[in-house]
Motif scaffolding. Structure first.
Motif, PDB file in Angstrom:
ATOM      1  N   TRP A  69      17.057  35.535 -10.463  1.00 18.33           N
ATOM      2  CA  TRP A  69      18.503  35.290 -10.474  1.00 18.33           C
ATOM      3  C   TRP A  69      19.042  35.192  -9.054  1.00 18.33           C
ATOM      4  O   TRP A  69      19.763  34.243  -8.727  1.00 18.33           O
ATOM      5  CB  TRP A  69      19.181  36.422 -11.248  1.00 18.33           C
ATOM      6  N   LEU A  70      18.700  36.148  -8.196  1.00 18.89           N
ATOM      7  CA  LEU A  70      19.127  36.083  -6.795  1.00 18.89           C
ATOM      8  C   LEU A  70      18.567  34.840  -6.107  1.00 18.89           C
ATOM      9  O   LEU A  70      19.239  34.219  -5.282  1.00 18.89           O
ATOM     10  CB  LEU A  70      18.691  37.344  -6.053  1.00 18.89           C
ATOM     11  N   HIS A  71      17.363  34.476  -6.457  1.00 19.09           N
ATOM     12  CA  HIS A  71      16.749  33.268  -5.897  1.00 19.09           C
ATOM     13  C   HIS A  71      17.597  32.036  -6.204  1.00 19.09           C
ATOM     14  O   HIS A  71      17.772  31.160  -5.346  1.00 19.09           O
ATOM     15  CB  HIS A  71      15.344  33.113  -6.487  1.00 19.09           C
ATOM     16  N   SER A  72      18.138  31.962  -7.405  1.00 18.48           N
ATOM     17  CA  SER A  72      18.895  30.780  -7.823  1.00 18.48           C
ATOM     18  C   SER A  72      20.272  30.703  -7.182  1.00 18.48           C
ATOM     19  O   SER A  72      20.874  29.627  -7.145  1.00 18.48           O
ATOM     20  CB  SER A  72      19.050  30.769  -9.350  1.00 18.48           C
ATOM     21  N   LEU A  73      20.774  31.813  -6.667  1.00 18.09           N
ATOM     22  CA  LEU A  73      22.144  31.869  -6.153  1.00 18.09           C
ATOM     23  C   LEU A  73      22.238  31.789  -4.642  1.00 18.09           C
ATOM     24  O   LEU A  73      23.301  31.445  -4.109  1.00 18.09           O
ATOM     25  CB  LEU A  73      22.813  33.183  -6.599  1.00 18.09           C
ATOM     26  N   THR A  74      21.163  32.098  -3.951  1.00 13.98           N
ATOM     27  CA  THR A  74      21.252  32.344  -2.508  1.00 13.98           C
ATOM     28  C   THR A  74      20.306  31.445  -1.724  1.00 13.98           C
ATOM     29  O   THR A  74      19.518  30.687  -2.284  1.00 13.98           O
ATOM     30  CB  THR A  74      20.942  33.816  -2.201  1.00 13.98           C
ATOM     31  N   SER A  75      20.362  31.583  -0.404  1.00 12.72           N
ATOM     32  CA  SER A  75      19.638  30.688   0.500  1.00 12.72           C
ATOM     33  C   SER A  75      18.162  31.013   0.669  1.00 12.72           C
ATOM     34  O   SER A  75      17.421  30.224   1.258  1.00 12.72           O
ATOM     35  CB  SER A  75      20.298  30.728   1.880  1.00 12.72           C
TER      36      SER A  75
END
Length: 409
Positions: A84-90
């Motif tokens: 999830w964090l991978h999909s939202l951030t750089s």
């Protein structure tokens, strides 16, 4: 104002020109004798404990502890947390291994930096260290949708301690974030010096998380081992020397990561889409971010020190002085000071963001209360504005440019 031992009046805290900030927590270590309180983003912890020069030297030698309990801590739990964090951030964190530190940026749709985050996962929880914890936690919570994640701002329960140690936390040790700066991460790139030649490579730094109620005890344990407690004057001076950007200082509402050389450690250029990714890719492919970070060596002979936000100018025409000589008049503004520090060896130094077109060899002028001071540049982001791995151009960008294939040389 506190006087740095052996000097004229010292530089004020980096954000002393900003309206007083009521800190979320006031560190118990501020009760120490000689403690001088920090200001602005460093409110709530000590700027120094009475001897800034000795404190800075101790930290530079690799044997000191810094109270960083003013930093925010956000946790993300649940089986979908990393993807999830991978999909939202750089950053590419989809397969982040436990006890491996990295950093990421949350960008707005136009690629401007909104949050800068240190990241480490302990196998069950992803820990996010940031200076914008409430806003970051609120934004992440809104982005959960139906995924199996839970977000919590745990700053009230956890405090950070800074150490000059280049090591990840081991199994069974407290959660530890090792600063990856300035080593270019897989998928990253650089606009400045090679890793081995970068001054930041000589600055080991990590943050150890401890229960907030045990902060003073954990510091005393390190003092018992011979590490003195030092203030943020010391850690900030070494950060400036290392060209290390900080969100509450170098970032404004127009900042893109390229301007601060943040593609080294916080951006993965080959991962999937995320908010702001189009800007990151376009500027990387075409080159030339509009601004660039520089380190300034300030002329300290007049004992003038600029404030954060001071204008950086290209000198104008020479004008006669009262003594019969000539001095450059302050010219047009080309940037602003973002951090000011007095280094124990380098003297007064600063980080500043200037227009990319400013010549790299130009001696600049910085506005101060009482007059302008000259400043020499250390190039952090090169003026050419391209990276070593920038894709080669496919051909002329405008019809008619270049050699006609039928006409020969």
């Amino acid at each position: 104002m506190t006087t740095q031992p052996g000097t004229e009046p010292a530089a004020t805290p980096a954000d002393a020109d900003v309206a007083p900030v009521e800190p979320r927590h006031r560190s118990p270590l501020l009760a120490r004798r000689g403690a001088g309180a920090g200001a602005g983003p460093d409110a709530g912890v000590a700027w120094h404990y009475g001897d800034p020069t000795a404190e800075q030297r101790a930290l530079a030698r690799g044997g000191a502890v810094v109270d960083q309990s003013h930093l925010g801590v956000v946790t993300v739990t649940g089986p979908d947390r990393l993807t999830w964090l991978h999909s939202l951030t750089s950053q590419d964190v989809a397969t982040l291994a436990p006890r491996t530190s990295t950093e990421l940026l949350v960008l707005d749709p136009h690629g401007h930096v909104e949050h800068a985050v240190g990241v480490v996962d302990d196998g069950a929880t992803t820990w996010l260290l940031t200076e914008t914890a409430p806003a970051l936690a609120a934004w992440l919570d809104r982005m959960r949708f139906m995924l199996r994640v839970e977000v919590a701002d745990v700053t009230d329960a956890w405090a950070a301690i800074g150490e000059p140690v280049d090591a990840e936390g081991a199994e069974g040790e407290p959660v530890t974030w090792r600063d990856p700066w300035p080593r270019t991460a897989p998928g990253g790139t650089r606009y400045g010096a090679e890793d081995a030649a970068h001054p930041g490579v000589d600055r080991p730094w990590r943050l150890v998380l401890v229960p907030r109620e045990r902060l003073a005890d954990e510091v005393r344990a390190r003092e018992a081992a011979g590490w003195p407690l030092v203030g943020t004057w010391a850690s900030e001076a070494l950060r400036v020397e290392a060209w290390r950007p900080r969100a509450t200082h170098e970032v404004d509402d127009r900042t893109i990561p390229h301007e601060l050389d943040w593609l080294r450690t916080a951006v993965h250029l080959h991962k999937g889409c995320y908010r702001g990714q189009e800007t990151v890719a376009r500027v990387h492919n075409l080159g030339r971010p509009p601004r660039r970070l520089v380190m300034l060596h300030l002329d300290g002979s007049g004992h003038l020190v600029p404030e954060v936000g001071a204008a950086v100018r290209l000198p104008g025409a020479a004008a006669p002085t009262a003594g019969g000589g000539e001095a450059a008049e302050p010219g047009r503004a080309v940037g602003r000071v973002t951090t000011v520090a007095r280094h124990h060896e380098l003297g007064p130094v600063a980080l500043a963001v200037v227009k990319r077109s400013v010549p790299e060899d130009a001696v600049l002028l910085v506005d101060c209360d009482g007059g302008a001071v000259s400043a020499g540049q250390e190039v952090v982001v090169r003026g050419e504005g391209v990276t070593a791995d920038r894709p080669a151009p496919r051909g002329p960008l405008t019809r008619g440019l270049g050699q006609h294939p039928m006409l020969g040389p």
